[in-house]
Design an enzyme around this catalytic site. Structure first.
Site, mmCIF file in Angstrom:
data_model
loop_
_atom_site.group_PDB
_atom_site.id
_atom_site.type_symbol
_atom_site.label_atom_id
_atom_site.label_comp_id
_atom_site.label_asym_id
_atom_site.label_seq_id
_atom_site.Cartn_x
_atom_site.Cartn_y
_atom_site.Cartn_z
ATOM 1 N N VAL A 29 9.080 4.164 0.488
ATOM 2 C CA VAL A 29 8.499 3.032 -0.220
ATOM 3 C C VAL A 29 8.072 1.985 0.800
ATOM 4 C CG1 VAL A 29 10.764 1.937 -0.586
ATOM 5 C CG2 VAL A 29 8.855 1.344 -2.061
ATOM 6 N N SER A 30 6.942 1.331 0.560
ATOM 7 C CA SER A 30 6.415 0.280 1.421
ATOM 8 C C SER A 30 6.119 0.850 2.811
ATOM 9 C CB SER A 30 7.396 -0.898 1.455
ATOM 10 O OG SER A 30 6.831 -2.013 2.086
ATOM 11 N N ASN A 31 6.717 0.285 3.866
ATOM 12 C CA ASN A 31 6.499 0.862 5.192
ATOM 13 C C ASN A 31 6.998 2.300 5.265
ATOM 14 O OD1 ASN A 31 5.386 -1.515 6.052
ATOM 15 N ND2 ASN A 31 7.025 -2.052 7.476
#
Length: 614
Positions: A274-276
């Site tokens: 998730v995200s980075n």
């Protein structure tokens, strides 16, 4: 913690010998050279892999687990606190939020945890890898989930997603901090953190190696690995994930030799982040011979090969223009933007300063706010993204992220960050000071990987004007707009290449994401990758933004739905595709209904709020 078994600094020669016995006849990947031995701990009898013995009640408790001696916490206390911090930084655990009720799991899972440090060829600093192996690991299913931490978090930064999905299903879960993490270093003495989370003693391997600063140079800055590793770790996110995948087979060859050989060919592996972390697994999807059989990326921060915008581009732009834009009439009902019926004083100050620099034409502050809004819209932002971006704007998150990333891209050290920034503990007078032993001991479990937080602050480029952060933000923006800068060169090294052909992929992004906007990242990547022939499904979720952990606040929980349930659904679909040959769901624009808020109460989340999942 009971039944503790620890292999600390196992000699590399002995490790290689043990692994050669496991893999010499099976054709598995050769063992990696590790910076130190494998740290192995067993968690049973009141402790566990998923909740560190806290259980659902302990994770939901808003008060962090205490240290008996704040200046000298034990490894058990540090791990428990790190697990608590990372759960609460990613998931919405508030009552009524749905976690552990109709999605996710908070049930304890016993088993073994293996941690090590490994350095990519040609790089200066190691990254931390970890494999969690549940006691009920299913050797017949041969399931591995490989993941990377969200944001710049430490090794437990994906436990609420990858760990909570994989461990209850009998899968091993392999993690990497992808070259970032919370092993900060006080450059006054250069002592780093060991694998057990404590300050290392002489001769111990550390996750971040920084030389001590010469005495007499004033208060020593604090080194943060993402910013100061000298490696531009974002450029290697995919390779970090690939090494975590290799480490998982290395661990299984040791832990379950009778079920070997353990190879990429006979083991199913799903990469999720998730995200980075989502960007990291997409970068791993480019690479050959990783063993990854399917990819799930949630709200990914990724720069596609064509299209989209780099995080540093849109975040330095937002840092300048968003405080002003949020005073526009379009955001009158965005409660966190300002007091109802009023305009933000800081926002008006920013509008005035932009006007003074010739960046705005209007004289009226309200017209200036509308012009700032239009500037962001012209750059691809949406009103929904700007509204959600109020979280980053109000908490000065843009400036902190940009200072950290600029230093990483330019490969600078803690004392020569771009634009005069540095990291330090601050005294009551706002001036840098040496951190206390208690503050320092809590960095590893409590920090997010990007200050401010855990007693470490962003220092520099503040003025006594009505708009004290403008100068620093202008300087950081110039590092993008000026051609040929070291920062721009570092960003270009992070650009994605097309994923492997026929690799099943599901990418999900919230339509209202205000930190990593959907049009710049997940949506742009999906369009570009599909044009390159990728086997990719794209799910766009309406009324969803970036931070599930904030949805316990009624003002946000009544506006947004969480992203995590869709991530779990995507993992289920990917697993059924690999294990049972079931076709992946198609693309989807998922319509949702946020919870109601009345009489001071936020209604509990229900499956109906989440709409029809593919």
């Amino acid at each position: 913690m009971k039944n503790l078994r620890l292999l600390r600094s196992l000699p590399l020669a002995g490790l290689a010998l043990a692994l050669s016995a496991c893999t010499s006849t099976g054709g598995g990947p050769s063992p990696m050279d590790l910076d130190a031995g494998i740290d192995l701990r067993t968690y049973r009898d009141g402790d566990d892999l998923l909740t560190a013995g806290l259980g659902a009640a302990g994770l939901r408790n808003p008060t962090p687990p205490a240290f008996a001696d704040p200046a000298a916490p034990t490894p058990t206390e540090l791990r428990r606190r790190a697990v608590w911090t990372n759960w609460r930084g990613i998931a919405d655990l508030a009552p009524g939020g749905g976690y552990g009720e109709f999605y996710g799991s908070l049930a304890p899972v016993t088993g073994r945890e293996y941690q090590a440090l490994v350095t990519l060829p040609g790089r200066k600093q190691p990254h931390r890898v970890m494999v969690q192996l549940p006691d009920d690991f299913d050797s017949d299913a041969r399931c591995i989930v490989v993941t990377a931490s969200s944001g710049s978090r430490g090794i437990y930064g994906a436990i609420a997603l990858a760990g909570a999905w994989g461990l209850p299903r009998g899968c091993a879960v392999a993690y990497t901090d992808k070259g970032a993490g919370t092993g900060y270093v006080d450059t006054a003495d250069g002592r780093g953190f060991a694998l057990d989370g404590q300050l290392a003693q002489a001769g111990q391997a550390v996750e971040f190696k920084v030389p001590a600063r010469a005495a007499g140079d004033g208060v020593a800055p604090i080194a943060v690995k993402h910013a100061h590793s000298g490696d531009n770790p974002e450029a290697d996110w995919g390779r970090h994930v690939a090494q975590a995948a290799r480490f998982s087979l290395q661990v299984l060859s040791l832990a379950h030799p009778d079920d070997g050989p353990w190879t990429f060919a006979n083991t199913r592996m799903i990469a999720v982040g998730v995200s980075n972390g989502g960007g990291a697994v997409l970068r791993a999807a480019e690479l050959p011979d990783t063993g990854i059989d399917a990819v799930v990326a949630i709200s990914p921060n990724v720069l596609p090969g064509d299209g989209g915008r780099a995080l540093y581009d849109y975040s330095t732009d937002a840092a300048l223009w968003m405080p002003c834009a949020l005073n526009a009439a379009a955001f009158d009902n965005v409660v966190l933007a300002r007091a109802k019926g009023e305009k933000s004083v800081a926002g008006m100050a920013r509008c005035g300063m932009l006007k003074a620099r010739g960046l705005l034409e209007a004289k009226d502050p309200l017209v200036q706010a509308e012009q700032a809004r239009q500037h962001l819209l012209d750059g691809g932002w949406t009103d929904a993204g700007i509204a959600a971006g109020v979280i980053s704007s109000n908490f000065d998150l843009w400036r902190a992220v940009n200072a950290t990333y600029a230093s990483a891209y330019a490969r600078t050290g803690p004392a020569d960050m771009p634009c005069g920034f540095s990291f330090a503990a601050l005294g009551p007078d706002g001036q840098p000071r040496a951190p206390t032993p208690a503050e320092r001991a809590a960095w590893w479990p409590d920090a997010s990987g990007i200050p401010p937080g855990a007693g470490v602050n962003l220092v520099g480029e503040l003025t006594t004007t009505a708009d004290p952060t403008l100068g620093g933000n202008l300087c950081l923006r110039a590092l993008w707009t000026e051609a040929g800068s070291e920062v721009r060169a570092g960003i270009e090294q992070t650009r994605a290449a097309p994923p492997r052909k026929q690799l099943p992929m599901i990418v999900l992004h919230g339509a209202d994401d205000g930190l990593v906007p959907e049009p710049f990242s997940g949506g742009a990547y999906a369009r570009w990758a599909k044009a390159q022939g990728a086997d990719l499904r794209y799910w766009r979720i309406e009324n969803a933004q970036h931070f599930d952990a904030f949805l316990g606040l009624p003002v946000l929980g009544s506006r947004y739905v969480p992203m995590m349930p869709y991530g779990y659904r995507a993992l289920d679909a990917a697993w059924m595709h690999l294990a049972a040959g079931k076709a992946l769901p198609g693309d989807a624009n998922i319509r949702t209904t946020p919870r109601s808020f009345s009489d001071g109460k936020l209604a509990p989340l229900t499956p109906e709020n989440l709409g029809h999942m593919p």
